[in-house]
Design an enzyme around this catalytic site. Structure first.
Site, PDB file in Angstrom:
ATOM      1  N   CYS A 273      15.344  13.795  52.884  1.00  0.00           N
ATOM      2  CA  CYS A 273      15.280  13.164  51.557  1.00  0.00           C
ATOM      3  C   CYS A 273      14.628  14.026  50.480  1.00  0.00           C
ATOM      4  O   CYS A 273      15.291  14.461  49.545  1.00  0.00           O
ATOM      5  CB  CYS A 273      14.534  11.836  51.675  1.00  0.00           C
ATOM      6  SG  CYS A 273      15.387  10.673  52.749  1.00  0.00           S
TER       7      CYS A 273
HETATM    8  N1  NAD Z   1      16.076   9.556  57.037  1.00  0.00           N
HETATM    9  C1  NAD Z   1      15.416   8.950  56.087  1.00  0.00           C
HETATM   10  O1  NAD Z   1      14.194   8.831  56.163  1.00  0.00           O
HETATM   11  C2  NAD Z   1      16.118   8.348  54.886  1.00  0.00           C
HETATM   12  C3  NAD Z   1      15.405   7.516  54.036  1.00  0.00           C
HETATM   13  C4  NAD Z   1      16.023   6.953  52.947  1.00  0.00           C
HETATM   14  C5  NAD Z   1      17.355   7.259  52.681  1.00  0.00           C
HETATM   15  N2  NAD Z   1      18.044   8.098  53.505  1.00  0.00           N
HETATM   16  C6  NAD Z   1      19.447   8.365  53.171  1.00  0.00           C
HETATM   17  O2  NAD Z   1      20.276   7.624  54.067  1.00  0.00           O
HETATM   18  C7  NAD Z   1      21.457   8.358  54.377  1.00  0.00           C
HETATM   19  C8  NAD Z   1      21.572   8.525  55.876  1.00  0.00           C
HETATM   20  O3  NAD Z   1      20.471   9.299  56.325  1.00  0.00           O
HETATM   21  P1  NAD Z   1      20.015   9.320  57.835  1.00  0.00           P
HETATM   22  O4  NAD Z   1      18.675   9.957  57.851  1.00  0.00           O
HETATM   23  O5  NAD Z   1      20.217   7.998  58.460  1.00  0.00           O
HETATM   24  O6  NAD Z   1      21.082  10.354  58.438  1.00  0.00           O
HETATM   25  P2  NAD Z   1      21.362  10.612  59.985  1.00  0.00           P
HETATM   26  O7  NAD Z   1      21.953  11.965  60.067  1.00  0.00           O
HETATM   27  O8  NAD Z   1      20.189  10.262  60.810  1.00  0.00           O
HETATM   28  O9  NAD Z   1      22.481   9.523  60.336  1.00  0.00           O
HETATM   29  C9  NAD Z   1      23.752   9.555  59.811  1.00  0.00           C
HETATM   30  C10 NAD Z   1      24.707   9.142  60.913  1.00  0.00           C
HETATM   31  O10 NAD Z   1      26.011   9.044  60.341  1.00  0.00           O
HETATM   32  C11 NAD Z   1      26.932   9.525  61.291  1.00  0.00           C
HETATM   33  N3  NAD Z   1      28.137   9.876  60.547  1.00  0.00           N
HETATM   34  C12 NAD Z   1      28.417  10.965  59.818  1.00  0.00           C
HETATM   35  N4  NAD Z   1      29.624  10.848  59.242  1.00  0.00           N
HETATM   36  C13 NAD Z   1      30.119   9.655  59.619  1.00  0.00           C
HETATM   37  C14 NAD Z   1      31.318   8.963  59.352  1.00  0.00           C
HETATM   38  N5  NAD Z   1      32.255   9.468  58.542  1.00  0.00           N
HETATM   39  N6  NAD Z   1      31.503   7.776  59.923  1.00  0.00           N
HETATM   40  C15 NAD Z   1      30.547   7.233  60.747  1.00  0.00           C
HETATM   41  N7  NAD Z   1      29.392   7.837  61.022  1.00  0.00           N
HETATM   42  C16 NAD Z   1      29.177   9.028  60.456  1.00  0.00           C
HETATM   43  C17 NAD Z   1      26.235  10.664  61.968  1.00  0.00           C
HETATM   44  O11 NAD Z   1      26.787  10.947  63.235  1.00  0.00           O
HETATM   45  C18 NAD Z   1      24.806  10.139  62.048  1.00  0.00           C
HETATM   46  O12 NAD Z   1      24.557   9.465  63.268  1.00  0.00           O
HETATM   47  C19 NAD Z   1      21.353   9.660  53.608  1.00  0.00           C
HETATM   48  O13 NAD Z   1      21.996   9.515  52.386  1.00  0.00           O
HETATM   49  C20 NAD Z   1      19.870   9.798  53.371  1.00  0.00           C
HETATM   50  O14 NAD Z   1      19.580  10.567  52.220  1.00  0.00           O
HETATM   51  C21 NAD Z   1      17.466   8.632  54.609  1.00  0.00           C
END
Ligand code: NAD
Length: 445
Positions: A273
């Site tokens: 993030c």
């Molecule tokens: N990690 C954090 O602390 C956090 C906090 C707030 C917001 N976010 C935001 O949330 C979003 C997700 O982040 P995250 O940390 O969960 O990412 P992550 O990489 O942990 O999880 C994303 C998941 O999506 C899957 N994926 C990718 N493409 C896909 C598709 N087309 N269809 C289905 N699944 C798919 C991946 O395999 C993965 O398991 C991002 O935009 C991030 O900026 C993350």
């Protein structure tokens, strides 16, 4: 009327919740809905993750195996790689990654891919919500036209909203249910139904007037953090130059009961993030002719911290009449923050890379991270993978320098202070008592 129909389905807990992307954001979310009795279908491209969930196991630190198993056994949670099941869902929440391209422009490919799957399988009567962090305008400029292309009409056939995720991995005090949720729809009905949905699992929902406000809100929050961490890092360097303990200064400043919020220096910023999100905002602002100088400056300071730490190590070794070249350096903690396993953008990677490129022999200990790999496109050192090493007495004693990159609470810092010769502490992991009693030479950020 779609609004009333969805409202009733949610109120009766009959709405089926689809979550696309079961990572740090998507998995806790779908489990929270499951624990409240909503049937959820998780959509993944990673077959291994889908299999783990279906076997009742979690791969995310903040989500317990027990809760996943409870939901799977109750029949309210399944994971699949079959996107045709999107048509079974009444609500579809997108939680896919939003990384940056090498040029630091937003990489929208994951959102486009998820949006494309929805477009293929959507049916009338669904609510779509984007949770992935992104620039203001994504929901109404990118997703809405994709769904309308199908011949569906907003408010008649589908609803659409943005709701930022604020999960703080590894923070037991704040979890999905007690972090207030901001919700902004591309229409009034979209905002109302999405807010009602989240009120089922979250104590406080704050509705805003548009998806763009909700998108901007997330970027404002994380840009605030990036800039303030940048300021703390700058202040630490100033204090170091003046021979003042920066940690003592910031703790003293934090006693002011108003107008001050403490941010702490560190070896750099990491995770999915804070290092990325401000770029989404500055990229969009640039398209409108505005150059955000604060964001650029914070990025410059924060991304320069690994080099600063490597410099502290070099100078401390030099004082011991040693060079970086040939020194045995032990890194304690490689995850980007305390007590979690997330390595994304971790500053430890840059520190290791910089020191290895100067000939240091690096070992690391991090019970959360069994292996560290390096992206060759960005690596200046040899890029060879590293593996977690047990923190034995011999390892500590045999190291020319121990760098505390991440202050995991599993490490016995007392023992480290007893056995090490030189410690560079980038996290203020060593308490005053430990510092006073330490036999090692100490350098702090
Ligand atoms: N990690 C954090 O602390 C956090 C906090 C707030 C917001 N976010 C935001 O949330 C979003 C997700 O982040 P995250 O940390 O969960 O990412 P992550 O990489 O942990 O999880 C994303 C998941 O999506 C899957 N994926 C990718 N493409 C896909 C598709 N087309 N269809 C289905 N699944 C798919 C991946 O395999 C993965 O398991 C991002 O935009 C991030 O900026 C993350």
């Amino acid at each position: 009327m779609i609004k009333q129909e969805l409202h009733k389905l949610i109120a009766d807990k009959q709405a089926c919740i689809g979550v696309i992307g079961l990572g740090y954001v998507g998995l806790p979310l779908i489990v929270e809905f499951g624990l409240k009795g909503f049937r959820g279908i998780g959509f993944e491209v990673d077959t291994k993750k889908a299999d783990e969930i279906n076997a009742g196991r979690s791969y995310i630190v903040d989500v317990s195996d027990e809760n996943v198993k409870k939901c799977v056994d109750a029949g309210v949670l399944t994971a699949t790689t079959d996107f045709s099941k999107l048509s079974e869902c009444d609500v579809i929440i997108i939680c896919v990654p939003t990384p940056l391209r090498k040029t630091k422009d937003p990489d929208m490919s994951y959102i486009l891919s998820a949006g494309g799957e929805i477009q293929k399988y959507m049916r009338k009567g669904q609510l779509m919500i984007l949770e992935s962090t992104t620039y203001p305008g994504t929901t109404d400029e990118v997703l809405q036209p994709m769904f309308e292309e199908k011949g569906f009409k907003l408010d008649e056939d589908f609803l659409l909203a943005f709701s930022p995720e604020r999960v703080d991995p590894g923070n037991p005090q704040f979890q999905t249910h007690n972090i207030p949720k901001v919700v902004g729809g591309v229409s009034k009905d979209s905002t109302e139904v999405s807010s009602f949905l989240y009120s089922q699992i979250v104590d406080t929902v704050h509705s805003v007037s548009s998806a763009r406000v909700a998108e901007a809100c997330k970027l404002w929050e994380n840009t605030f953090r990036a800039i303030n961490i940048g300021m703390a890092n700058e202040m630490a360097k100033v204090c170091n130059a003046l021979g003042i303990d920066s940690w003592e200064v910031v703790r003293a400043a934090a006693t002011k009961p108003f107008g001050f919020m403490p941010f702490f220096p560190g070896p750099g910023i990491g995770g999915h993030c804070i290092p990325l999100d401000p770029h989404y905002l500055s990229w969009k602002a640039r398209q409108h002719g505005f150059d955000s100088q604060f964001i650029s400056l914070a990025e410059q300071i924060n991304s320069g911290m690994p080099k600063y730490v490597a410099g502290l190590v070099r100078d401390a070794l030099n004082d011991n009449q040693k060079s970086v070249n040939g020194s045995k350096i032990l890194i304690l903690g490689v995850a980007y923050k305390k007590d979690i396993d997330d390595m994304r953008e971790s500053p430890a990677l840059s520190i290791i890379d910089l020191l290895r490129s100067r000939g240091a022999e690096i070992t690391y200990h991090d019970p959360f991270v069994p292996e560290v790999t390096f992206d060759h496109a960005y690596t200046i050192g040899d890029g060879e993978p590293l593996y977690n090493t047990d923190l034995t007495d011999d390892l500590i004693k045999g190291s020319d320098c121990v760098i505390i990159c991440t202050d995991h609470s599993t490490v016995d810092y007392n023992r480290v202070c007893d056995l090490a010769g030189l410690i560079v502490d980038t996290r203020n992991a060593l308490s005053e008592d430990l510092r006073n009693g330490s036999k090692a030479k100490l350098v702090r950020l």
